[in-house]
Design a protein around this motif. Structure first.
Motif, PDB file in Angstrom:
ATOM      1  N   MET A   1      35.852  45.173  35.975  1.00  0.00           N
ATOM      2  CA  MET A   1      36.005  43.916  36.685  1.00  0.00           C
ATOM      3  C   MET A   1      37.422  43.381  36.514  1.00  0.00           C
ATOM      4  O   MET A   1      37.916  43.244  35.410  1.00  0.00           O
ATOM      5  N   HIS A   2      38.097  43.114  37.622  1.00  0.00           N
ATOM      6  CA  HIS A   2      39.395  42.471  37.597  1.00  0.00           C
ATOM      7  C   HIS A   2      39.234  41.035  38.082  1.00  0.00           C
ATOM      8  O   HIS A   2      38.376  40.740  38.899  1.00  0.00           O
ATOM      9  N   ALA A   3      40.072  40.143  37.611  1.00  0.00           N
ATOM     10  CA  ALA A   3      39.978  38.751  38.034  1.00  0.00           C
ATOM     11  C   ALA A   3      41.339  38.093  37.949  1.00  0.00           C
ATOM     12  O   ALA A   3      42.219  38.542  37.206  1.00  0.00           O
ATOM     13  N   THR A   4      41.507  37.040  38.701  1.00  0.00           N
ATOM     14  CA  THR A   4      42.684  36.189  38.569  1.00  0.00           C
ATOM     15  C   THR A   4      42.335  35.096  37.560  1.00  0.00           C
ATOM     16  O   THR A   4      41.338  34.403  37.709  1.00  0.00           O
ATOM     17  N   ILE A   5      43.148  34.964  36.523  1.00  0.00           N
ATOM     18  CA  ILE A   5      42.839  34.044  35.418  1.00  0.00           C
ATOM     19  C   ILE A   5      43.763  32.830  35.487  1.00  0.00           C
ATOM     20  O   ILE A   5      44.987  32.969  35.527  1.00  0.00           O
ATOM     21  N   SER A   6      43.177  31.648  35.483  1.00  0.00           N
ATOM     22  CA  SER A   6      43.981  30.433  35.442  1.00  0.00           C
ATOM     23  C   SER A   6      44.421  30.159  34.005  1.00  0.00           C
ATOM     24  O   SER A   6      43.784  30.627  33.047  1.00  0.00           O
ATOM     25  N   PRO A   7      45.511  29.423  33.798  1.00  0.00           N
ATOM     26  CA  PRO A   7      45.992  29.149  32.434  1.00  0.00           C
ATOM     27  C   PRO A   7      44.933  28.426  31.603  1.00  0.00           C
ATOM     28  O   PRO A   7      44.157  27.618  32.120  1.00  0.00           O
ATOM     29  N   PHE A   8      44.905  28.721  30.300  1.00  0.00           N
ATOM     30  CA  PHE A   8      44.019  28.005  29.390  1.00  0.00           C
ATOM     31  C   PHE A   8      44.694  27.857  28.035  1.00  0.00           C
ATOM     32  O   PHE A   8      45.704  28.514  27.752  1.00  0.00           O
TER      33      PHE A   8
ATOM     34  N   ARG B   1      48.619  22.220  16.636  1.00  0.00           N
ATOM     35  CA  ARG B   1      49.161  23.434  17.255  1.00  0.00           C
ATOM     36  C   ARG B   1      48.220  23.980  18.316  1.00  0.00           C
ATOM     37  O   ARG B   1      47.006  23.865  18.202  1.00  0.00           O
ATOM     38  N   ARG B   2      48.793  24.637  19.291  1.00  0.00           N
ATOM     39  CA  ARG B   2      47.983  25.257  20.340  1.00  0.00           C
ATOM     40  C   ARG B   2      48.713  26.458  20.922  1.00  0.00           C
ATOM     41  O   ARG B   2      49.932  26.552  20.831  1.00  0.00           O
ATOM     42  N   MET B   3      47.940  27.350  21.484  1.00  0.00           N
ATOM     43  CA  MET B   3      48.454  28.522  22.184  1.00  0.00           C
ATOM     44  C   MET B   3      48.118  28.384  23.669  1.00  0.00           C
ATOM     45  O   MET B   3      46.944  28.226  24.021  1.00  0.00           O
ATOM     46  N   THR B   4      49.126  28.429  24.514  1.00  0.00           N
ATOM     47  CA  THR B   4      48.912  28.374  25.956  1.00  0.00           C
ATOM     48  C   THR B   4      48.976  29.790  26.514  1.00  0.00           C
ATOM     49  O   THR B   4      49.946  30.515  26.275  1.00  0.00           O
ATOM     50  N   VAL B   5      47.935  30.176  27.233  1.00  0.00           N
ATOM     51  CA  VAL B   5      47.804  31.545  27.751  1.00  0.00           C
ATOM     52  C   VAL B   5      47.921  31.512  29.268  1.00  0.00           C
ATOM     53  O   VAL B   5      47.158  30.813  29.943  1.00  0.00           O
ATOM     54  N   ARG B   6      48.876  32.265  29.807  1.00  0.00           N
ATOM     55  CA  ARG B   6      49.070  32.356  31.249  1.00  0.00           C
ATOM     56  C   ARG B   6      49.057  33.821  31.661  1.00  0.00           C
ATOM     57  O   ARG B   6      49.672  34.653  30.987  1.00  0.00           O
ATOM     58  N   ALA B   7      48.368  34.111  32.753  1.00  0.00           N
ATOM     59  CA  ALA B   7      48.222  35.502  33.186  1.00  0.00           C
ATOM     60  C   ALA B   7      48.680  35.668  34.626  1.00  0.00           C
ATOM     61  O   ALA B   7      48.500  34.771  35.460  1.00  0.00           O
ATOM     62  N   ALA B   8      49.275  36.812  34.916  1.00  0.00           N
ATOM     63  CA  ALA B   8      49.680  37.166  36.270  1.00  0.00           C
ATOM     64  C   ALA B   8      49.123  38.546  36.586  1.00  0.00           C
ATOM     65  O   ALA B   8      49.026  39.406  35.709  1.00  0.00           O
ATOM     66  N   GLY B   9      48.762  38.759  37.842  1.00  0.00           N
ATOM     67  CA  GLY B   9      48.195  40.036  38.241  1.00  0.00           C
ATOM     68  C   GLY B   9      46.682  39.998  38.221  1.00  0.00           C
ATOM     69  O   GLY B   9      46.062  38.937  38.080  1.00  0.00           O
ATOM     70  N   ARG B  10      46.078  41.151  38.337  1.00  0.00           N
ATOM     71  CA  ARG B  10      44.623  41.265  38.311  1.00  0.00           C
ATOM     72  C   ARG B  10      44.226  41.639  36.891  1.00  0.00           C
ATOM     73  O   ARG B  10      44.475  42.759  36.431  1.00  0.00           O
ATOM     74  N   VAL B  11      43.593  40.706  36.193  1.00  0.00           N
ATOM     75  CA  VAL B  11      43.412  40.808  34.742  1.00  0.00           C
ATOM     76  C   VAL B  11      42.045  41.369  34.378  1.00  0.00           C
ATOM     77  O   VAL B  11      41.024  40.969  34.942  1.00  0.00           O
ATOM     78  N   LEU B  12      42.025  42.283  33.415  1.00  0.00           N
ATOM     79  CA  LEU B  12      40.786  42.805  32.852  1.00  0.00           C
ATOM     80  C   LEU B  12      40.367  41.945  31.663  1.00  0.00           C
ATOM     81  O   LEU B  12      41.223  41.423  30.938  1.00  0.00           O
ATOM     82  N   PRO B  13      39.054  41.793  31.405  1.00  0.00           N
ATOM     83  CA  PRO B  13      38.619  41.084  30.200  1.00  0.00           C
ATOM     84  C   PRO B  13      39.238  41.665  28.926  1.00  0.00           C
ATOM     85  O   PRO B  13      39.563  40.915  28.000  1.00  0.00           O
TER      86      PRO B  13
END
Length: 203
Positions: free
Chosen positions: A1-8, A152-164
Protein backbone atom coordinates in the motif's frame (compact mmCIF):
# COMPACT_ATOMS: atom_id res chain seq x y z
CA UNK A 1 0.00 0.00 0.00
CA UNK A 2 1.31 3.42 -1.00
CA UNK A 3 -0.17 6.64 0.32
CA UNK A 4 0.34 10.37 0.38
CA UNK A 5 1.15 11.34 3.98
CA UNK A 6 0.33 14.74 5.43
CA UNK A 7 2.79 16.27 7.96
CA UNK A 8 2.45 15.18 11.58
CA UNK A 9 4.20 15.82 14.88
CA UNK A 10 5.61 13.48 17.53
CA UNK A 11 5.83 15.01 21.00
CA UNK A 12 8.35 14.06 23.69
CA UNK A 13 7.15 11.92 26.60
CA UNK A 14 8.66 10.10 29.56
CA UNK A 15 7.39 7.84 32.31
CA UNK A 16 8.75 5.73 35.15
CA UNK A 17 7.82 2.06 35.27
CA UNK A 18 6.76 0.35 38.56
CA UNK A 19 10.22 -1.17 38.98
CA UNK A 20 11.81 2.28 38.73
CA UNK A 21 12.90 1.89 35.13
CA UNK A 22 12.57 5.12 33.12
CA UNK A 23 11.27 5.05 29.55
CA UNK A 24 11.20 7.98 27.15
CA UNK A 25 10.31 8.55 23.53
CA UNK A 26 7.98 10.30 21.11
CA UNK A 27 4.30 9.93 20.32
CA UNK A 28 1.74 11.51 18.02
CA UNK A 29 -0.88 10.81 15.41
CA UNK A 30 -0.67 10.65 11.63
CA UNK A 31 -3.98 11.43 9.92
CA UNK A 32 -3.40 8.56 7.49
CA UNK A 33 -1.59 6.00 9.65
CA UNK A 34 -3.01 6.54 13.14
CA UNK A 35 -1.21 6.82 16.48
CA UNK A 36 2.56 6.28 16.44
CA UNK A 37 4.61 5.70 19.59
CA UNK A 38 8.40 5.46 19.90
CA UNK A 39 9.92 4.14 23.14
CA UNK A 40 13.38 3.39 24.54
CA UNK A 41 14.65 1.40 26.27
CA UNK A 42 12.01 -1.04 25.09
CA UNK A 43 11.49 -4.73 25.86
CA UNK A 44 13.12 -6.61 28.70
CA UNK A 45 16.12 -4.97 30.31
CA UNK A 46 19.26 -7.00 29.50
CA UNK A 47 22.97 -6.43 29.98
CA UNK A 48 24.90 -4.99 27.03
CA UNK A 49 21.76 -4.33 24.98
CA UNK A 50 19.49 -1.34 24.41
CA UNK A 51 16.42 -1.27 22.16
CA UNK A 52 14.22 1.38 20.57
CA UNK A 53 10.78 0.31 19.36
CA UNK A 54 8.14 2.05 17.22
CA UNK A 55 4.63 0.71 16.81
CA UNK A 56 1.01 1.69 16.33
CA UNK A 57 -1.60 2.54 13.76
CA UNK A 58 -1.10 1.07 10.31
CA UNK A 59 2.70 0.92 10.37
CA UNK A 60 4.67 -2.29 10.98
CA UNK A 61 6.46 -2.59 14.32
CA UNK A 62 10.15 -1.70 14.02
CA UNK A 63 12.94 -2.30 16.53
CA UNK A 64 16.50 -0.99 16.57
CA UNK A 65 18.77 -2.94 18.93
CA UNK A 66 22.37 -2.15 19.83
CA UNK A 67 24.54 -4.76 21.51
CA UNK A 68 27.98 -4.47 23.04
CA UNK A 69 29.92 -3.09 25.99
CA UNK A 70 29.44 0.46 24.73
CA UNK A 71 25.73 0.26 25.59
CA UNK A 72 26.70 0.53 29.27
CA UNK A 73 27.57 4.21 28.69
CA UNK A 74 24.96 4.95 26.00
CA UNK A 75 21.62 6.63 26.70
CA UNK A 76 20.02 5.26 23.52
CA UNK A 77 20.88 2.82 20.71
CA UNK A 78 23.77 3.79 18.44
CA UNK A 79 24.66 2.90 14.85
CA UNK A 80 27.52 0.67 16.04
CA UNK A 81 26.81 -3.03 16.59
CA UNK A 82 23.12 -2.71 15.74
CA UNK A 83 20.27 -4.65 14.16
CA UNK A 84 17.16 -3.08 12.63
CA UNK A 85 14.01 -5.16 12.22
CA UNK A 86 10.78 -4.14 10.51
CA UNK A 87 7.94 -6.58 11.03
CA UNK A 88 9.46 -10.05 10.67
CA UNK A 89 12.28 -8.89 8.39
CA UNK A 90 15.82 -7.69 9.04
CA UNK A 91 17.05 -4.51 7.38
CA UNK A 92 20.59 -4.75 6.03
CA UNK A 93 22.67 -1.66 6.93
CA UNK A 94 26.05 -0.29 5.87
CA UNK A 95 27.88 3.04 5.96
CA UNK A 96 31.23 4.65 5.16
CA UNK A 97 32.65 5.78 8.50
CA UNK A 98 35.45 7.79 6.85
CA UNK A 99 33.49 9.77 4.25
CA UNK A 100 33.99 13.56 4.57
CA UNK A 101 30.44 14.66 3.64
CA UNK A 102 26.98 14.07 5.14
CA UNK A 103 25.91 12.36 1.93
CA UNK A 104 28.94 10.09 1.95
CA UNK A 105 28.44 9.15 5.62
CA UNK A 106 24.76 8.29 5.06
CA UNK A 107 23.42 4.99 6.39
CA UNK A 108 22.46 2.72 3.49
CA UNK A 109 19.73 0.14 4.07
CA UNK A 110 17.95 -2.59 2.12
CA UNK A 111 14.56 -4.01 3.11
CA UNK A 112 12.36 -6.31 1.01
CA UNK A 113 14.21 -5.24 -2.13
CA UNK A 114 13.83 -1.52 -1.44
CA UNK A 115 16.96 0.62 -1.06
CA UNK A 116 16.98 3.37 1.58
CA UNK A 117 19.43 6.06 2.59
CA UNK A 118 19.42 7.92 5.90
CA UNK A 119 21.48 11.12 5.88
CA UNK A 120 21.96 13.87 8.42
CA UNK A 121 20.79 17.37 7.48
CA UNK A 122 22.25 18.68 10.73
CA UNK A 123 22.36 17.45 14.34
CA UNK A 124 18.61 18.04 14.81
CA UNK A 125 17.27 16.92 11.44
CA UNK A 126 17.61 13.99 9.06
CA UNK A 127 16.21 12.66 5.80
CA UNK A 128 15.19 9.11 4.88
CA UNK A 129 14.84 8.43 1.16
CA UNK A 130 13.63 5.29 -0.61
CA UNK A 131 15.13 4.84 -4.04
CA UNK A 132 12.81 5.07 -7.03
CA UNK A 133 12.58 2.29 -9.59
CA UNK A 134 10.75 1.66 -12.87
CA UNK A 135 7.43 1.07 -11.08
CA UNK A 136 7.73 3.32 -8.02
CA UNK A 137 8.70 7.01 -7.72
CA UNK A 138 10.15 6.40 -4.25
CA UNK A 139 9.72 8.66 -1.24
CA UNK A 140 11.54 11.15 0.97
CA UNK A 141 10.72 11.65 4.66
CA UNK A 142 12.26 14.58 6.53
CA UNK A 143 12.28 14.68 10.35
CA UNK A 144 13.19 17.85 12.28
CA UNK A 145 13.45 18.33 16.03
CA UNK A 146 12.42 21.62 17.64
CA UNK A 147 11.68 22.92 21.12
CA UNK A 148 13.41 22.39 24.45
CA UNK A 149 12.97 20.07 27.43
CA UNK A 150 9.55 18.52 27.77
CA UNK A 151 8.28 20.70 24.92
CA UNK A 152 10.49 19.03 22.32
CA UNK A 153 8.84 17.64 19.22
CA UNK A 154 9.68 15.94 15.96
CA UNK A 155 7.95 17.20 12.81
CA UNK A 156 7.64 14.56 10.08
CA UNK A 157 7.08 15.56 6.45
CA UNK A 158 6.86 13.14 3.54
CA UNK A 159 7.04 13.53 -0.23
CA UNK A 160 6.22 10.92 -2.84
CA UNK A 161 4.17 7.77 -2.49
CA UNK A 162 4.96 6.53 1.01
CA UNK A 163 4.97 2.96 2.32
CA UNK A 164 4.02 2.26 5.97
CA UNK A 165 7.50 0.71 6.35
CA UNK A 166 9.05 4.03 5.27
CA UNK A 167 7.35 5.79 8.18
CA UNK A 168 8.30 3.03 10.65
CA UNK A 169 11.98 3.25 9.65
CA UNK A 170 11.98 7.06 9.74
CA UNK A 171 10.28 7.10 13.16
CA UNK A 172 12.61 4.59 14.81
CA UNK A 173 15.58 6.89 14.15
CA UNK A 174 14.00 9.62 16.31
CA UNK A 175 15.33 7.57 19.25
CA UNK A 176 18.68 6.41 17.86
CA UNK A 177 21.99 8.25 18.33
CA UNK A 178 22.64 9.48 14.78
CA UNK A 179 25.64 11.66 15.65
CA UNK A 180 28.16 9.61 13.66
CA UNK A 181 26.38 10.57 10.42
CA UNK A 182 28.36 13.83 10.57
CA UNK A 183 32.14 14.11 11.02
CA UNK A 184 31.83 16.56 13.89
CA UNK A 185 29.25 14.36 15.59
CA UNK A 186 31.46 11.30 15.20
CA UNK A 187 34.31 13.10 16.98
CA UNK A 188 32.00 14.16 19.83
CA UNK A 189 30.61 10.63 20.11
CA UNK A 190 34.10 9.17 20.29
CA UNK A 191 35.17 11.48 23.12
CA UNK A 192 31.88 10.83 24.92
CA UNK A 193 32.42 7.06 24.82
CA UNK A 194 36.01 7.37 26.02
CA UNK A 195 34.96 9.59 28.93
CA UNK A 196 32.04 7.29 29.73
CA UNK A 197 34.25 4.20 29.91
CA UNK A 198 36.77 6.10 32.02
CA UNK A 199 34.04 7.20 34.43
CA UNK A 200 32.69 3.65 34.69
CA UNK A 201 36.17 2.34 35.48
CA UNK A 202 36.43 4.63 38.52
CA UNK A 203 33.76 2.69 40.42
Amino acid sequence: MHATISPFTLGYWKERQPAGRRQVGWQGTSAELGEIRVVYPAGRETSHSIVTEVRGGLIPTATFETRGLHTEVASMPTLNGSTLRVGDGIVRMSRNRWAPTHRGRALRMTYLGDVYRLRAINRRAYELSRQADSEDPGSVITVRQSGLGGGRRMTVRAAGRVLPADVAIAAVFTAVDRSVLTRRGAVRAGFSRIFGFWAESQY
